[in-house]
Design an enzyme around this catalytic site. Structure first.
Site, short mmCIF file in Angstrom:
data_model
loop_
_atom_site.label_atom_id
_atom_site.label_comp_id
_atom_site.label_asym_id
_atom_site.label_seq_id
_atom_site.Cartn_x
_atom_site.Cartn_y
_atom_site.Cartn_z
N ASN A 92 0.83 -1.21 0.00
CA ASN A 92 0.00 0.00 0.00
C ASN A 92 0.86 1.26 0.00
O ASN A 92 1.95 1.27 0.59
CB ASN A 92 -0.94 0.01 1.21
CG ASN A 92 -1.86 -1.20 1.21
OD1 ASN A 92 -2.08 -1.82 0.16
ND2 ASN A 92 -2.37 -1.56 2.37
N ASP A 94 -0.62 4.17 0.96
CA ASP A 94 -1.21 5.10 1.93
C ASP A 94 -0.36 5.09 3.21
O ASP A 94 0.54 4.26 3.36
CB ASP A 94 -2.67 4.69 2.23
CG ASP A 94 -2.79 3.31 2.87
OD1 ASP A 94 -3.45 2.42 2.28
OD2 ASP A 94 -2.22 3.11 3.96
N HIS A 109 6.00 -0.57 -2.65
CA HIS A 109 5.49 0.06 -3.89
C HIS A 109 5.51 1.58 -3.80
O HIS A 109 4.88 2.26 -4.60
CB HIS A 109 4.06 -0.42 -4.17
CG HIS A 109 4.01 -1.84 -4.65
ND1 HIS A 109 2.85 -2.55 -4.76
CD2 HIS A 109 4.99 -2.70 -5.03
CE1 HIS A 109 3.11 -3.77 -5.20
NE2 HIS A 109 4.41 -3.89 -5.36
N1 APR Z 1 -10.40 -7.58 4.88
C1 APR Z 1 -9.55 -8.48 4.33
N2 APR Z 1 -9.34 -8.60 2.99
C2 APR Z 1 -10.01 -7.74 2.18
C3 APR Z 1 -10.91 -6.77 2.69
C4 APR Z 1 -11.09 -6.71 4.10
N3 APR Z 1 -11.93 -5.82 4.67
N4 APR Z 1 -11.43 -6.08 1.62
C5 APR Z 1 -10.87 -6.60 0.51
N5 APR Z 1 -10.03 -7.61 0.84
C6 APR Z 1 -9.19 -8.41 -0.05
C7 APR Z 1 -9.84 -8.80 -1.35
O1 APR Z 1 -10.52 -10.05 -1.24
C8 APR Z 1 -8.61 -8.92 -2.29
O2 APR Z 1 -8.09 -10.24 -2.25
O3 APR Z 1 -8.10 -7.58 -0.40
C9 APR Z 1 -7.59 -7.96 -1.68
C10 APR Z 1 -7.35 -6.72 -2.51
O4 APR Z 1 -6.73 -7.13 -3.70
P1 APR Z 1 -6.22 -6.03 -4.75
O5 APR Z 1 -7.29 -5.04 -4.97
O6 APR Z 1 -5.65 -6.79 -5.91
O7 APR Z 1 -5.05 -5.26 -3.99
P2 APR Z 1 -3.56 -5.74 -3.77
O8 APR Z 1 -3.48 -7.21 -3.57
O9 APR Z 1 -3.00 -4.87 -2.69
O10 APR Z 1 -2.86 -5.36 -5.16
C11 APR Z 1 -1.46 -5.59 -5.26
O11 APR Z 1 -1.44 -4.50 -7.40
O12 APR Z 1 -2.22 -2.82 -8.76
C12 APR Z 1 -1.16 -3.23 -7.99
O13 APR Z 1 0.43 -1.82 -6.98
C13 APR Z 1 -0.89 -2.27 -6.86
O14 APR Z 1 -0.05 -2.75 -4.66
C14 APR Z 1 -1.04 -3.10 -5.61
C15 APR Z 1 -0.85 -4.52 -6.12
#
Ligand code: APR
Length: 238
Positions: A92, A94, A109
């Site tokens: 993240n 943030d 990142h």
């Molecule tokens: N509690 C737990 N898990 C959650 C919640 C919650 N309240 N809300 C959503 N999730 C889970 C979803 O099920 C999903 O598996 O969080 C995950 C979010 O996945 P992504 O949107 O793909 O985010 P992320 O895994 O951080 O992406 C990785 O991709 O686009 C790039 O650089 C960007 O750092 C990012 C990377």
């Protein structure tokens, strides 16, 4: 009892603080093309479009309603009370982990609250959004700061330190990440290969959860406080 813990977080841990994830419903990648706003080529093609994308997210972070949730606070408590080695790696950008109290933290990142000089690489804390007048102070003429974000195709930050920690850890926990973007998606396999126990916390069961020894399905803010208690009591796999 554990001696070395590595935690990996993704956008899901900030979802309950009101920040959009990338790949869930209404995720950021539904209304933006990655190649336009999250690649060096996209930035070279249209820097204003990229700046608007990050300025929108920068402004959201200034909103007083966006604050750390119980999951961020539980991880800060784990860091403070755990007596072994601890590293929190976040995908993240943030600052909710810092605001929740985490200090042993690595943003692989990059960070939304910082800009980077495209010429020297020097990093500056942002007090205003990206734009014409947001320039470095390290060059003459001053250079327009770019987001201090690791875009697709760029090298993530701190990989040597992360690899060392993964090879040494005996507990690896992945929280709120879809496990779709490497190298972060491969961290669980490195930890498992070196004998760690691995735990995943996610809202929904993921096709990859078979890679983890333990899987908690649900909201991170509801699961993490109790999970941290179990880890500190040494009763996680009891
Ligand atoms: N509690 C737990 N898990 C959650 C919640 C919650 N309240 N809300 C959503 N999730 C889970 C979803 O099920 C999903 O598996 O969080 C995950 C979010 O996945 P992504 O949107 O793909 O985010 P992320 O895994 O951080 O992406 C990785 O991709 O686009 C790039 O650089 C960007 O750092 C990012 C990377």
């Amino acid at each position: 009892m554990y001696h070395r813990i590595v935690v990996l977080t993704g956008a899901g841990i900030s979802a309950e603080s009101g920040l959009r994830t990338f790949r869930d419903q209404n995720g950021l990648w539904e209304n933006h093309h990655i190649e336009d706003v999250a690649t060096p080529e996209g930035y070279a093609r249209d820097p204003e479009l990229v700046e608007r994308f990050y300025n929108e997210r920068w402004h959201q972070l200034q909103d007083p309603s966006v604050k750390p949730n119980a999951a961020h606070e539980a991880l800060a408590r784990l860091e403070q009370e755990f007596t072994g080695d601890f590293l929190l790696v976040t995908q993240n950008v943030d600052d909710l982990h810092e605001r929740g109290g985490s200090r042993k933290l690595l943003h692989m990142h990059g960070e939304l609250s910082k800009g980077r000089c495209p010429r020297s690489g020097q990093i500056f804390r942002l007090h205003e959004p990206f734009g014409n007048d947001n320039c470095c102070t390290c060059c003459i003429p001053a250079q327009r700061l770019r987001p201090h974000i690791v875009w697709f195709g760029e090298i993530p930050i701190g990989m040597d330190r992360i690899h060392d920690a993964l090879e040494e850890c005996d507990l690896f926990i992945a929280i709120g990440t879809s496990g779709t973007v490497y190298p972060a998606a491969g961290f669980v396999e490195i930890a498992n290969h070196h004998g760690a126990m691995s735990v995943e916390v996610n809202l929904a069961a993921k096709e990859r959860h078979s890679l983890f020894h333990l899987h908690y399905e649900g909201k991170a803010s509801e699961i993490l406080p109790g999970l941290v208690d179990k880890i500190l009591a040494g009763s996680l796999f009891a």
